[in-house]
Design a protein around this motif. Structure first.
Motif, PDB file in Angstrom:
ATOM      1  N   PRO A 302    -107.576 -20.743 -24.398  1.00 24.06           N
ATOM      2  CA  PRO A 302    -106.282 -20.040 -24.448  1.00 24.06           C
ATOM      3  C   PRO A 302    -106.441 -18.590 -24.909  1.00 24.06           C
ATOM      4  O   PRO A 302    -107.267 -18.284 -25.769  1.00 24.06           O
ATOM      5  N   GLU A 303    -105.646 -17.727 -24.328  1.00 21.86           N
ATOM      6  CA  GLU A 303    -105.550 -16.332 -24.753  1.00 21.86           C
ATOM      7  C   GLU A 303    -104.169 -16.162 -25.386  1.00 21.86           C
ATOM      8  O   GLU A 303    -103.171 -15.972 -24.705  1.00 21.86           O
ATOM      9  N   PHE A 304    -104.134 -16.253 -26.713  1.00 18.82           N
ATOM     10  CA  PHE A 304    -102.858 -16.309 -27.422  1.00 18.82           C
ATOM     11  C   PHE A 304    -102.163 -14.956 -27.446  1.00 18.82           C
ATOM     12  O   PHE A 304    -102.799 -13.909 -27.577  1.00 18.82           O
ATOM     13  N   GLU A 305    -100.841 -15.024 -27.323  1.00 17.51           N
ATOM     14  CA  GLU A 305     -99.999 -13.842 -27.487  1.00 17.51           C
ATOM     15  C   GLU A 305     -98.616 -14.288 -27.934  1.00 17.51           C
ATOM     16  O   GLU A 305     -98.227 -15.443 -27.756  1.00 17.51           O
ATOM     17  N   ARG A 306     -97.891 -13.372 -28.563  1.00 11.17           N
ATOM     18  CA  ARG A 306     -96.555 -13.682 -29.068  1.00 11.17           C
ATOM     19  C   ARG A 306     -95.530 -13.458 -27.959  1.00 11.17           C
ATOM     20  O   ARG A 306     -95.415 -12.349 -27.430  1.00 11.17           O
ATOM     21  N   VAL A 307     -94.813 -14.522 -27.604  1.00 17.90           N
ATOM     22  CA  VAL A 307     -93.838 -14.453 -26.513  1.00 17.90           C
ATOM     23  C   VAL A 307     -92.562 -15.173 -26.942  1.00 17.90           C
ATOM     24  O   VAL A 307     -92.558 -15.985 -27.869  1.00 17.90           O
ATOM     25  N   ARG A 308     -91.484 -14.862 -26.231  1.00 14.54           N
ATOM     26  CA  ARG A 308     -90.220 -15.561 -26.450  1.00 14.54           C
ATOM     27  C   ARG A 308     -90.226 -16.834 -25.618  1.00 14.54           C
ATOM     28  O   ARG A 308     -90.387 -16.799 -24.401  1.00 14.54           O
ATOM     29  N   ILE A 309     -90.041 -17.973 -26.299  1.00 10.73           N
ATOM     30  CA  ILE A 309     -90.136 -19.253 -25.605  1.00 10.73           C
ATOM     31  C   ILE A 309     -88.990 -19.436 -24.619  1.00 10.73           C
ATOM     32  O   ILE A 309     -89.141 -20.128 -23.594  1.00 10.73           O
ATOM     33  N   ASP A 310     -87.825 -18.817 -24.884  1.00  7.29           N
ATOM     34  CA  ASP A 310     -86.706 -18.980 -23.949  1.00  7.29           C
ATOM     35  C   ASP A 310     -87.006 -18.362 -22.594  1.00  7.29           C
ATOM     36  O   ASP A 310     -86.608 -18.897 -21.546  1.00  7.29           O
ATOM     37  N   GLU A 311     -87.747 -17.253 -22.579  1.00  5.80           N
ATOM     38  CA  GLU A 311     -88.100 -16.632 -21.307  1.00  5.80           C
ATOM     39  C   GLU A 311     -89.060 -17.513 -20.514  1.00  5.80           C
ATOM     40  O   GLU A 311     -88.939 -17.633 -19.284  1.00  5.80           O
ATOM     41  N   ILE A 312     -90.016 -18.148 -21.205  1.00  5.94           N
ATOM     42  CA  ILE A 312     -90.949 -19.062 -20.541  1.00  5.94           C
ATOM     43  C   ILE A 312     -90.197 -20.248 -19.952  1.00  5.94           C
ATOM     44  O   ILE A 312     -90.402 -20.627 -18.786  1.00  5.94           O
ATOM     45  N   ILE A 313     -89.296 -20.835 -20.745  1.00  5.77           N
ATOM     46  CA  ILE A 313     -88.545 -22.014 -20.302  1.00  5.77           C
ATOM     47  C   ILE A 313     -87.683 -21.680 -19.087  1.00  5.77           C
ATOM     48  O   ILE A 313     -87.678 -22.414 -18.082  1.00  5.77           O
ATOM     49  N   LYS A 314     -86.956 -20.573 -19.136  1.00  2.00           N
ATOM     50  CA  LYS A 314     -86.065 -20.212 -18.032  1.00  2.00           C
ATOM     51  C   LYS A 314     -86.845 -19.951 -16.748  1.00  2.00           C
ATOM     52  O   LYS A 314     -86.426 -20.339 -15.649  1.00  2.00           O
ATOM     53  N   GLU A 315     -87.999 -19.316 -16.873  1.00  3.22           N
ATOM     54  CA  GLU A 315     -88.816 -19.036 -15.694  1.00  3.22           C
ATOM     55  C   GLU A 315     -89.323 -20.329 -15.054  1.00  3.22           C
ATOM     56  O   GLU A 315     -89.282 -20.495 -13.819  1.00  3.22           O
ATOM     57  N   VAL A 316     -89.787 -21.248 -15.887  1.00  4.65           N
ATOM     58  CA  VAL A 316     -90.299 -22.515 -15.369  1.00  4.65           C
ATOM     59  C   VAL A 316     -89.179 -23.346 -14.752  1.00  4.65           C
ATOM     60  O   VAL A 316     -89.350 -23.933 -13.670  1.00  4.65           O
TER      61      VAL A 316
END
Length: 449
Positions: A302-316
């Motif tokens: 994994p290449e870790f980075e700080r992201v907003r989980i809501d953006e990941i969920i909505k995209e998926v």
């Protein structure tokens, strides 16, 4: 009662002293009997001295008693025979009884401490504790064995024995755990916690050799993997061998060789063609299976980075709605807090979410009103959880125990590596993937990040 007697004795002495002083004044000033006045004055002096000693003895005894309590010195005692009266004798007796109680409590405490020390020294878990200055407060025999040293006064002394292990222990945050393999016969699980006692902060580290448990789990994992591999390979090899034998029999029985020319009828040609075509298909299937196994064993780090989980969920969710889900499928998303920041590899987590949502959609193909709930929340330890719940038919308990085994699948068309791959990705994120299901009511997969 002791203090009542002390008060009466003190009152009597004061009254006698007052009477003596009055009598002394009377003889000196009214009767001019100087000698009698001098004698009585000496008596007054003695009474003052005796009163002073009487009061002072109480202060001395209290001072001795409080000093003994302060320094936990209960070896000394108080003389039960007091020359100053019964009240002091009773006071001495009470002080001695208190000392006896303190001595008994200290003896019991010492016994408990020795018992705990014995237990700590003989447990199979290594225990190491040190203060903010690095001074070792506790280290048991098991910890010494794991650390390969018999003498530790400061945590920095460990750097001379094993610098890597010293770095891991010293930098491990309280409440965290890690694994370290200092030698082939040791695979250490290291846990750290923080204690605060009497205003001082201590770091307590527990060290456990989990080599045998890992070996047992590894054996079980290989056994499960071997079962799946054997099943999949036999499903391909058995028909290939059978069809190859059939083709050989046809060639031996129906093929005619005449002057170097080979001929056979249309039926034999069709049978041989069908056999070879089937062999080709099964071989391709076996190649696909082997390729899936290679993909499973070569997951990128994994290449870790700080992201907003809501953006990941909505995209998926948008991707699944367009490409996978049925037209009447409803996907509900609930994220609390809404703008939650997580440290992940977004590409790998997207892969996990897509796989879980795809499985949920496929499980609800026969459901009239399919619904998927995606819920994101945190617990009191600020751990992040993502739950994906469907209202499908659920998973049988026997199958639920095996769904994370590589290449195990309940589908007619599936590689059986999706859930195993997803769980492995979550483990690489120091998290976990679990499932719970009720037959007829649906299934919930939980990602813990």
């Amino acid at each position: 009662m002791i203090f009542n007697r002390f008060e009466w004795a003190l009152l009597v002495r004061i009254l006698l002293l007052s009477a003596s002083m009055l009598l002394c004044l009377y003889f000196i000033f009214y009767t001019e009997r100087i000698a009698s006045g001098v004698i009585i004055s000496l008596l007054v002096t003695y009474q003052i001295y005796e009163l002073y000693q009487y009061v002072l003895e109480t202060n001395r005894k209290l001072t001795r008693f409080l000093e003994a309590v302060k320094y936990s010195d209960f070896t000394a005692g108080f003389n039960r025979d007091s020359k100053l009266g019964e009240s002091f004798g009773n006071l001495n007796r009470m002080f001695n009884e208190v000392f006896d109680a303190f001595r008994k409590a200290r003896a019991e405490k010492e016994e408990h401490w020795q018992y705990l020390k014995t237990v700590v020294q003989h447990v199979n878990v290594g225990l190491l504790s040190y203060d903010e200055s690095g001074n070792i407060e506790l280290v048991n025999n098991t910890a010494k064995k794991f650390l390969r040293t018999n003498q530790l006064n400061k945590i920095g002394d460990l750097a001379r024995v094993n610098y890597d292990l010293y770095q891991i222990i010293n930098q491990l945050p309280p409440g965290s755990k890690t694994l370290f393999k200092p030698s082939p016969d040791l695979h250490l699980s290291i846990n750290a916690t923080e204690l605060r006692l009497r205003g001082n902060t201590y770091k307590l580290v527990s060290i456990q050799n989990i080599l045998s448990e890992l070996q047992q789990q590894e054996i079980e994992a290989w056994q499960n993997l071997t079962k799946v591999l054997r099943h999949e390979i036999m499903n391909s090899i058995t028909p290939i061998a059978s069809l190859a034998g059939t083709a050989i029999d046809i060639i031996h029985e129906d093929v005619v060789c005449d002057n170097g020319m080979v001929s056979f009828n249309q039926e034999s040609y069709d049978d041989i063609t069908m056999s070879l075509r089937t062999i080709e298909n099964r071989t391709k299937g076996l190649v696909t299976f082997v390729e899936a196994y290679r993909n499973f064993t070569s997951i990128p780090q994994p290449e870790f980075e700080r992201v907003r989980i809501d953006e990941i969920i909505k995209e998926v969710v948008q991707l699944v709605k367009v490409g996978i889900a049925k037209e009447n499928a409803r996907i509900n998303v609930n994220i609390n807090p809404p703008q939650l920041i997580v440290r992940i590899d977004p590409r790998l987590i997207e892969m996990v979410l897509i796989n879980l949502l795809k499985n949920a959609c496929e499980a609800m193909e026969e459901i009239e009103s399919p619904v998927i709930d995606v819920t994101v929340y945190t617990d009191h330890e600020q751990r992040v959880f993502i739950e994906i719940t469907d209202n499908g038919p659920g998973i049988e308990p026997e199958a639920l125990e095996k769904i994370f085994i590589p290449f195990y699948t309940t589908k007619n068309h599936g590689s059986g590596i999706g859930l195993s791959l997803s769980q492995r990705i979550m483990q690489m994120h120091h998290g976990n993937l679990t499932a719970r299901s009720v037959v007829g009511s649906g299934t919930t997969f939980t990602l813990q990040i």
